[in-house]
Write an enzyme that holds these catalytic residues in place. Structure first.
Site, mmCIF file in Angstrom:
data_model
loop_
_atom_site.group_PDB
_atom_site.id
_atom_site.type_symbol
_atom_site.label_atom_id
_atom_site.label_comp_id
_atom_site.label_asym_id
_atom_site.label_seq_id
_atom_site.Cartn_x
_atom_site.Cartn_y
_atom_site.Cartn_z
ATOM 1 N N ASP A 147 11.105 1.010 59.233
ATOM 2 C CA ASP A 147 10.145 0.384 58.313
ATOM 3 C C ASP A 147 9.841 -1.055 58.694
ATOM 4 O OD1 ASP A 147 11.476 2.671 56.627
ATOM 5 O OD2 ASP A 147 9.512 2.214 55.779
ATOM 6 N N LYS B 48 15.195 3.934 56.072
ATOM 7 C CA LYS B 48 15.656 4.577 54.831
ATOM 8 C C LYS B 48 17.151 4.399 54.600
ATOM 9 C CE LYS B 48 13.726 6.124 52.267
ATOM 10 N NZ LYS B 48 13.328 5.287 51.098
ATOM 11 N N GLY C 155 6.176 6.467 54.120
ATOM 12 C CA GLY C 155 6.387 6.400 55.569
ATOM 13 C C GLY C 155 5.570 5.227 56.081
ATOM 14 N N GLN D 215 13.653 12.963 51.155
ATOM 15 C CA GLN D 215 12.570 13.063 52.154
ATOM 16 C C GLN D 215 12.984 13.963 53.325
ATOM 17 O OE1 GLN D 215 13.518 10.244 50.675
ATOM 18 N NE2 GLN D 215 11.875 8.757 50.504
ATOM 19 N N ARG E 187 4.743 -2.227 47.732
ATOM 20 C CA ARG E 187 6.098 -2.014 48.280
ATOM 21 C C ARG E 187 6.421 -3.166 49.235
ATOM 22 N NH1 ARG E 187 7.590 3.870 50.352
ATOM 23 N NH2 ARG E 187 9.671 3.166 49.753
HETATM 24 O O1 MRU Z 1 10.607 5.394 51.170
HETATM 25 P P1 MRU Z 1 9.882 6.055 52.301
HETATM 26 O O2 MRU Z 1 9.843 7.532 52.186
HETATM 27 O O3 MRU Z 1 8.527 5.434 52.527
HETATM 28 O O4 MRU Z 1 10.777 5.711 53.577
HETATM 29 C C1 MRU Z 1 10.338 6.150 54.830
HETATM 30 C C2 MRU Z 1 11.258 5.830 55.939
HETATM 31 O O5 MRU Z 1 12.262 5.162 55.776
HETATM 32 C C3 MRU Z 1 10.823 6.294 57.310
HETATM 33 O O6 MRU Z 1 11.936 6.607 58.093
HETATM 34 C C4 MRU Z 1 10.043 5.169 57.997
HETATM 35 O O7 MRU Z 1 9.015 4.714 57.170
HETATM 36 C C5 MRU Z 1 9.483 5.600 59.299
HETATM 37 S S1 MRU Z 1 8.063 6.619 59.134
HETATM 38 C C6 MRU Z 1 7.460 6.989 60.670
#
Ligand code: MRU
Length: 351
Positions: free
Chosen positions: A242, A253, A53, A201, A95
């Site tokens: 993100d 995501k 996240g 998730q 990442r």
């Molecule tokens: O791969 P992840 O689980 O880190 O992806 C997370 C997301 O895409 C969330 O929607 C995004 O980081 C927003 S978190 C407030």
């Protein structure tokens, strides 16, 4: 301050020499906390989505840089700065898409560069900055929640994708923040959580935290979003982000873009919720956002066995970009931004 969330994804231990994360890969079955100190442990936790996240990754990286710096054994401030820089570069390689990772690490380095003093004093500076990043993250969730709630009405059906809740931030989350604040006011939202293939998730994390808070949540498979929209069950879509480009194109995501296109077809407002630290003015449009490609086994394996033949190719982008034209509003801690986004984003970033 935060009424519903009892689990903070990334924080310091009491003696402030270890990064404590909740291992999200084990949820919803097990709540296990890990204590991390080395750059390798912290890098691995981010890479493997033990902490994930966008805002939580930023907080974990900031605390991680500070904690890892404690093991640098030198009296020379110059040597200390250069070793911190090496750890920063290493953590930044974990990442590529969530800009909060780079934002937090750059902010830590900028603070370090702006201060003078002994090595012990510089370590204290890193502690101070990482704690400021954590506290601001907690505060922004509340503000985003208030702005988001102003667009919603009691009894609404809300769809969300992935997890943009307390598990993704240090407080109320972003997309889930209006749900928590609405719950405090008996809004009785009916939340639909896309399961969010391939790492789930939505069903593992969003359903877990909303259910724990007593919010009405229903998990659907990703391919059911069109059906529930057509059935009139959804009044608004709320998702996190993100990286938001300067023109409003938004990486989130994988699957978010499809949900946005469906929402447009069914006349349902599509809201992106995130802090201004997720806006990247250096990225002009979504086309320039680097999309993380993840291991093929995340698609080819599931439930402990193969879900695709071993020899078959897979393609596993972790994020997609929703074009700004599908977004009805970007809700930040500074306010609600509307199209044309190039102007509203620029203004919000200047304020
Ligand atoms: O791969 P992840 O689980 O880190 O992806 C997370 C997301 O895409 C969330 O929607 C995004 O980081 C927003 S978190 C407030």
């Amino acid at each position: 301050m935060v009424k519903f969330m009892t689990t903070i994804p990334a924080q310091l231990n009491e003696s402030k020499d270890k990064l404590v994360i909740l291992d999200q890969t084990l949820l919803p079955e097990e709540e296990k906390f890990l204590e991390l100190t080395t750059p390798e442990e912290i890098w691995e936790a981010i890479k493997k989505l033990r902490v994930r996240g966008a805002p939580a990754i930023g907080v974990a990286a900031a605390y991680g840089l500070y904690v890892a710096s404690l093991a640098i054994n030198t009296d020379s401030a110059e040597t200390f700065r250069s070793e911190v820089q090496n750890i920063k570069d290493y953590l930044a390689s974990s990442r590529p898409t969530a800009v909060n990772l780079f934002w937090a690490l750059d902010r830590m380095m900028a603070r370090l560069e702006s201060e003078t003093g002994t090595v012990a004093e510089l370590k204290a500076v890193l502690l101070d900055e990482s704690e400021a990043i954590f506290t601001e993250d907690q505060e922004m969730g509340r503000a985003i929640g208030e702005f988001g709630l102003s667009l919603l009405k009691p009894g609404m059906g809300l769809l969300t994708h992935c997890n943009a809740g307390g598990l993704a931030t240090s407080g109320y989350g972003t997309a889930l923040a209006p749900m928590y604040l609405g719950h405090e006011k008996d809004y009785n939202f009916k939340v639909y959580a896309d399961e969010t293939r391939p790492l789930l998730q939505g069903s593992r994390l969003t359903a877990y935290e909303l259910h724990k808070a007593g919010i009405d949540v229903t998990v659907i498979c990703d391919n059911m979003a069109a059906m529930v929209m057509k059935e009139g069950k959804i009044d608004a879509v709320l998702v996190g982000c993100d990286r938001i480009a300067a023109n409003g194109d938004t990486a989130n995501k994988i699957g978010t873009s499809g949900v946005a296109i469906l929402a447009k077809e069914y006349g349902i407002p599509m809201y992106i919720l995130g802090p201004t630290s997720t806006i990247d003015m250096e990225t002009p449009t979504g086309a320039e956002i680097e999309i993380e490609l993840r291991d093929s086994d995340e698609i080819g394996m599931g439930f402990g066995k193969r879900t695709a033949p071993e020899a078959v190719k897979t393609y596993n982008p972790a994020f997609d970009v929703t074009d700004a034209k599908y977004i009805d509003a970007i809700i930040t801690e500074k306010g609600i931004l509307r199209a044309p986004y190039t102007e509203s984003i620029r203004k919000a970033m200047e304020d």
